[in-house]
Design a protein around this motif. Sequence first.
Motif, PDB file in Angstrom:
ATOM      1  N   PRO A 346     -10.323   1.420 -45.429  1.00  0.00           N
ATOM      2  CA  PRO A 346      -9.179   2.007 -46.447  1.00  0.00           C
ATOM      3  C   PRO A 346      -8.908   1.316 -47.784  1.00  0.00           C
ATOM      4  CG  PRO A 346      -8.302   2.151 -44.202  1.00  0.00           C
ATOM      5  CD  PRO A 346      -9.725   1.293 -44.192  1.00  0.00           C
ATOM      6  N   PRO A 374     -11.928   7.446 -39.953  1.00  0.00           N
ATOM      7  CA  PRO A 374     -11.670   8.511 -40.349  1.00  0.00           C
ATOM      8  C   PRO A 374     -10.068   8.829 -40.718  1.00  0.00           C
ATOM      9  CG  PRO A 374     -11.790   8.105 -37.930  1.00  0.00           C
ATOM     10  CD  PRO A 374     -12.138   6.867 -38.591  1.00  0.00           C
ATOM     11  N   ALA A 375     -10.003   9.974 -41.428  1.00  0.00           N
ATOM     12  CA  ALA A 375      -8.872  10.575 -41.788  1.00  0.00           C
ATOM     13  C   ALA A 375      -7.710  10.654 -40.528  1.00  0.00           C
ATOM     14  CB  ALA A 375      -9.061  11.728 -42.492  1.00  0.00           C
ATOM     15  N   PRO A 376      -6.635  10.610 -40.492  1.00  0.00           N
ATOM     16  CA  PRO A 376      -5.989  10.328 -41.723  1.00  0.00           C
ATOM     17  C   PRO A 376      -5.871   9.049 -42.138  1.00  0.00           C
ATOM     18  CG  PRO A 376      -4.375  10.469 -39.834  1.00  0.00           C
ATOM     19  CD  PRO A 376      -5.688  11.007 -39.366  1.00  0.00           C
ATOM     20  N   THR A 377      -5.664   8.803 -43.358  1.00  0.00           N
ATOM     21  CA  THR A 377      -5.827   7.375 -44.000  1.00  0.00           C
ATOM     22  C   THR A 377      -4.403   6.683 -43.740  1.00  0.00           C
ATOM     23  OG1 THR A 377      -7.239   8.143 -45.614  1.00  0.00           O
ATOM     24  CG2 THR A 377      -6.365   6.103 -46.040  1.00  0.00           C
ATOM     25  N   PRO A 378      -4.271   5.445 -43.264  1.00  0.00           N
ATOM     26  CA  PRO A 378      -3.178   4.675 -43.484  1.00  0.00           C
ATOM     27  C   PRO A 378      -2.556   4.701 -44.814  1.00  0.00           C
ATOM     28  CG  PRO A 378      -4.949   3.380 -42.496  1.00  0.00           C
ATOM     29  CD  PRO A 378      -5.542   4.626 -43.156  1.00  0.00           C
ATOM     30  N   ALA A 379      -1.011   4.984 -44.797  1.00  0.00           N
ATOM     31  CA  ALA A 379      -0.449   4.973 -46.157  1.00  0.00           C
ATOM     32  C   ALA A 379      -0.096   3.709 -46.506  1.00  0.00           C
ATOM     33  CB  ALA A 379       1.068   5.904 -45.751  1.00  0.00           C
ATOM     34  N   LEU A 380      -0.057   2.528 -45.844  1.00  0.00           N
ATOM     35  CA  LEU A 380       0.122   1.275 -46.164  1.00  0.00           C
ATOM     36  C   LEU A 380      -1.202   0.477 -45.924  1.00  0.00           C
ATOM     37  CD1 LEU A 380       3.938   0.949 -44.867  1.00  0.00           C
ATOM     38  CD2 LEU A 380       3.134   1.755 -47.442  1.00  0.00           C
ATOM     39  N   VAL A 381      -1.560  -0.090 -46.792  1.00  0.00           N
ATOM     40  CA  VAL A 381      -2.982  -0.966 -46.686  1.00  0.00           C
ATOM     41  C   VAL A 381      -2.702  -2.375 -47.267  1.00  0.00           C
ATOM     42  CG1 VAL A 381      -5.175  -1.183 -46.787  1.00  0.00           C
ATOM     43  CG2 VAL A 381      -4.399   1.054 -46.553  1.00  0.00           C
ATOM     44  N   VAL A 455      -1.310   0.725 -42.030  1.00  0.00           N
ATOM     45  CA  VAL A 455       0.061   1.136 -41.154  1.00  0.00           C
ATOM     46  C   VAL A 455      -0.130   2.652 -41.465  1.00  0.00           C
ATOM     47  CG1 VAL A 455       2.333   0.971 -40.679  1.00  0.00           C
ATOM     48  CG2 VAL A 455       1.225  -1.046 -41.604  1.00  0.00           C
ATOM     49  N   TYR A 456       0.062   3.428 -40.332  1.00  0.00           N
ATOM     50  CA  TYR A 456      -0.117   4.963 -40.408  1.00  0.00           C
ATOM     51  C   TYR A 456       1.347   5.178 -40.643  1.00  0.00           C
ATOM     52  CZ  TYR A 456      -4.879   4.849 -38.959  1.00  0.00           C
ATOM     53  OH  TYR A 456      -6.066   4.846 -38.694  1.00  0.00           O
ATOM     54  N   ASP A 457       1.969   5.236 -41.789  1.00  0.00           N
ATOM     55  CA  ASP A 457       3.443   5.605 -42.318  1.00  0.00           C
ATOM     56  C   ASP A 457       3.477   6.720 -42.828  1.00  0.00           C
ATOM     57  OD1 ASP A 457       6.118   5.074 -42.267  1.00  0.00           O
ATOM     58  OD2 ASP A 457       5.865   4.144 -44.266  1.00  0.00           O
TER      59      ASP A 457
ATOM     60  N   GLY B  47       6.044   2.612 -40.372  1.00  0.00           N
ATOM     61  CA  GLY B  47       5.429   3.300 -39.093  1.00  0.00           C
ATOM     62  C   GLY B  47       6.256   4.641 -38.762  1.00  0.00           C
ATOM     63  N   GLY B  49       6.488   7.266 -40.695  1.00  0.00           N
ATOM     64  CA  GLY B  49       5.691   8.312 -41.200  1.00  0.00           C
ATOM     65  C   GLY B  49       6.246   8.724 -42.704  1.00  0.00           C
ATOM     66  N   TRP B  75       1.438  -2.644 -51.128  1.00  0.00           N
ATOM     67  CA  TRP B  75       0.852  -2.039 -49.484  1.00  0.00           C
ATOM     68  C   TRP B  75       0.460  -0.523 -49.787  1.00  0.00           C
ATOM     69  CZ3 TRP B  75       1.967  -4.051 -44.128  1.00  0.00           C
ATOM     70  CH2 TRP B  75       1.917  -5.337 -44.197  1.00  0.00           C
ATOM     71  N   ALA B  80      -4.008   7.597 -49.454  1.00  0.00           N
ATOM     72  CA  ALA B  80      -3.099   8.661 -48.583  1.00  0.00           C
ATOM     73  C   ALA B  80      -2.431   9.615 -49.435  1.00  0.00           C
ATOM     74  CB  ALA B  80      -2.050   7.824 -47.825  1.00  0.00           C
ATOM     75  N   GLU B  83      -5.089  12.152 -50.044  1.00  0.00           N
ATOM     76  CA  GLU B  83      -5.584  13.027 -48.935  1.00  0.00           C
ATOM     77  C   GLU B  83      -4.230  14.184 -48.873  1.00  0.00           C
ATOM     78  OE1 GLU B  83      -7.658  10.715 -45.732  1.00  0.00           O
ATOM     79  OE2 GLU B  83      -5.372  11.135 -45.082  1.00  0.00           O
ATOM     80  N   ARG B 181       0.487  14.079 -35.968  1.00  0.00           N
ATOM     81  CA  ARG B 181       1.570  13.413 -35.543  1.00  0.00           C
ATOM     82  C   ARG B 181       2.741  14.303 -35.639  1.00  0.00           C
ATOM     83  NH1 ARG B 181       2.927   9.281 -40.606  1.00  0.00           N
ATOM     84  NH2 ARG B 181       2.392  10.890 -42.317  1.00  0.00           N
TER      85      ARG B 181
END
Lengths: 457, 225
Positions: A346, A374-381, A455-457, B47, B49, B75, B80, B83, B181
């Motif tokens: 990412p 793959p998608a979904p991409t973590p919103a926080l990297v 982090v998938y936020d 986390g 979402g 971060w 995203a 996307e 999700r």
Amino acid sequence: MVDDRRVVAANRAARQAGVVVGMARREGEALCPGGVILDRDPARETLRFEPVVQIVEAIVPRVEVVAPGSLLVDITGALRYYGGEQVVVERIMERLADPGVRIGVAGGPFAARLAAGSAAPGTVHFVDDDHAFLASQDVSSIANEDLVAIFRWLGIGTLGALSSLPRHAIATRFGNDGLRAHRLASGEEGRVSARPIPPDVDVDEQYEEPLVLLEHVGFAARALAHRLIGALAAAGTAAHRIEVEATAATGERRSRVWRSKDPFTAEMLAERVWWQLRAWTESEGVPGGIIRLRLSPADVSGTGRQLGFFEDTVAEIEAERALARVQALVGHDQVLEAEPAGGREPGERVRWRRRGEPTDLPQSEGAPWPGATPAPTPALVPPHRPSVGVRWDDGMPVQVRLRSRWVPVLNWAGPWRRTGRWWEGQPDVDRYQIVTSAGAFLCEVDGDTVRLVGVYD
Amino acid sequence: MNASASPIDARRILAEQIATHTITLTDRAELLQLEPGRVVGLSGPDGSGLTRLGLSLLREPARSAPVVAVDTRGWLSPAAAWEMGIPPGRLAVIRCDDRRIWPQALAALIGGVRSIYAELPAGVTDQALRRLAALARRERTGLVLRGVDRPVPSGVAHLAISAEGIEWRGVDQGHGRLTTRQMSLLASGKAMRGIERRIEVEDDGTNLVRVVGGLATASPGRAAG
């Protein structure tokens, strides 16, 4: 000296070794293995060129800088004062006292430029008939490689041959580029349409603290250039000549007109304003620093950019201004733009740049990138992957440490092996998607170390 | 809603497949939308979402004008946002975690940018946030405030959303991968006409989010409107 991997200048020793302007850098290096290669620095060239501009400006006002080393002077008004173009040119030559200076005098800017280029060092080339002069010039003078190649293939070798063709036929076959080439060949360059300059389109900025540091000057130049181009775009116009005016802390005013054969874009203008301001700053041309900057179009044409149907241009201009103010508050490095780039992780798929800076060539986004997350991409990297505590049970993650507490792993997927670049010493790692009651995370495992990738936020 | 429909049927009937930006509450279904001059407060830990949900609110405004994300941790990943449908050229990211500069920077942005997503840094006072919210209303700027370590103070947001829970699908003890999700959110504020309601949002990783209305609208102790 090279620019964009092409030789743009060479001293006598290099020329004697066979180096010519326009040659590829590698070719030049092969001919002169011991030669010193310098990257072109237009700002420094502008600084060195500034005394020349000032000398000419003292004889004929309203000079226009085309590029560092190239100056366009409208001598129409000076003819009556000095008594003829011969006298004006002789005076310029005399004051410059440079054996390398080359001057061309013609009815239009394009012909004058070509005449100057064809003049021998220390001489003047007077063109009596622009059409006849241009007709004899090679078609490569229009400086559009693709178009020139097609013209040659069609048997059009000179500007005369090009201008003799019907304009509508050229426009139909080659579009705007062809039309522009035909106008150049016909000696019509520089005749911008008589569109009135929109009122209040000048942009200026006053500074409580004089701008002394080059970094601040560069930032101010960029912000103002974007504002002006935005205002012009909102009016559906574009400028070919822009006047840059700076007021020094002592009250002294300096101004210079820059010209471009194509309508100025924000980046082009920002670059030229920066060159000019740097030249003034470094040559003590604005004593005490700059307290006011002003940019105004010297002419505009209707050949501006086409506005997008869904674009809100006013909103874009307002946003530019707001972002310029924020740049001043938080610092230039903290206002960023990003563009998609190629990569498997990412973090690799984002190419950051400071807002307003030119785009680098990114890695191919469309390349396959096998093994990409793959998608979904973590919103926080996180930029520096912090290590996280993970407890394992028979190769399966069972607990993750989040701050000071351990939370149970509800579900997980992986491992996906990512083969590292072994030639750079990068290890192979396994990636896991771990789901806890506090969210989902992308981690990579390298031996005993687990690092947080996203982090998938 | 057909009262006799089974829960599955009700879900099929009421689920409104909409772009995330249109998650606004209407009389028909719970829909959210970032309207000019409105402040949306998102409260919940990392986390939960909410970052992705907040970015998705910028999608529609980004079609016509630049949008800005204020990142306090460094971060935030624009990938995203892309996307979710925000064009790369339309998104500027500002990194600022200084509690003294942050309100000034946000005030400057509100004066010129029409839609903003901003994370709250530690130490910014409630009073400063209320002033910024008032400024956003006056300038007709859509503002999404994301509280990470603290909730967005009450009274600041026109629509306050807090994360209740999140459920990920697609993974199964080492197999599969994260695909979808479902977030359970608690919505309150003026936009809800004073009624606290629970809504569920489904995100499948594209720029479309399914807001499932009527499934979990009953709020504790109150009737859903």
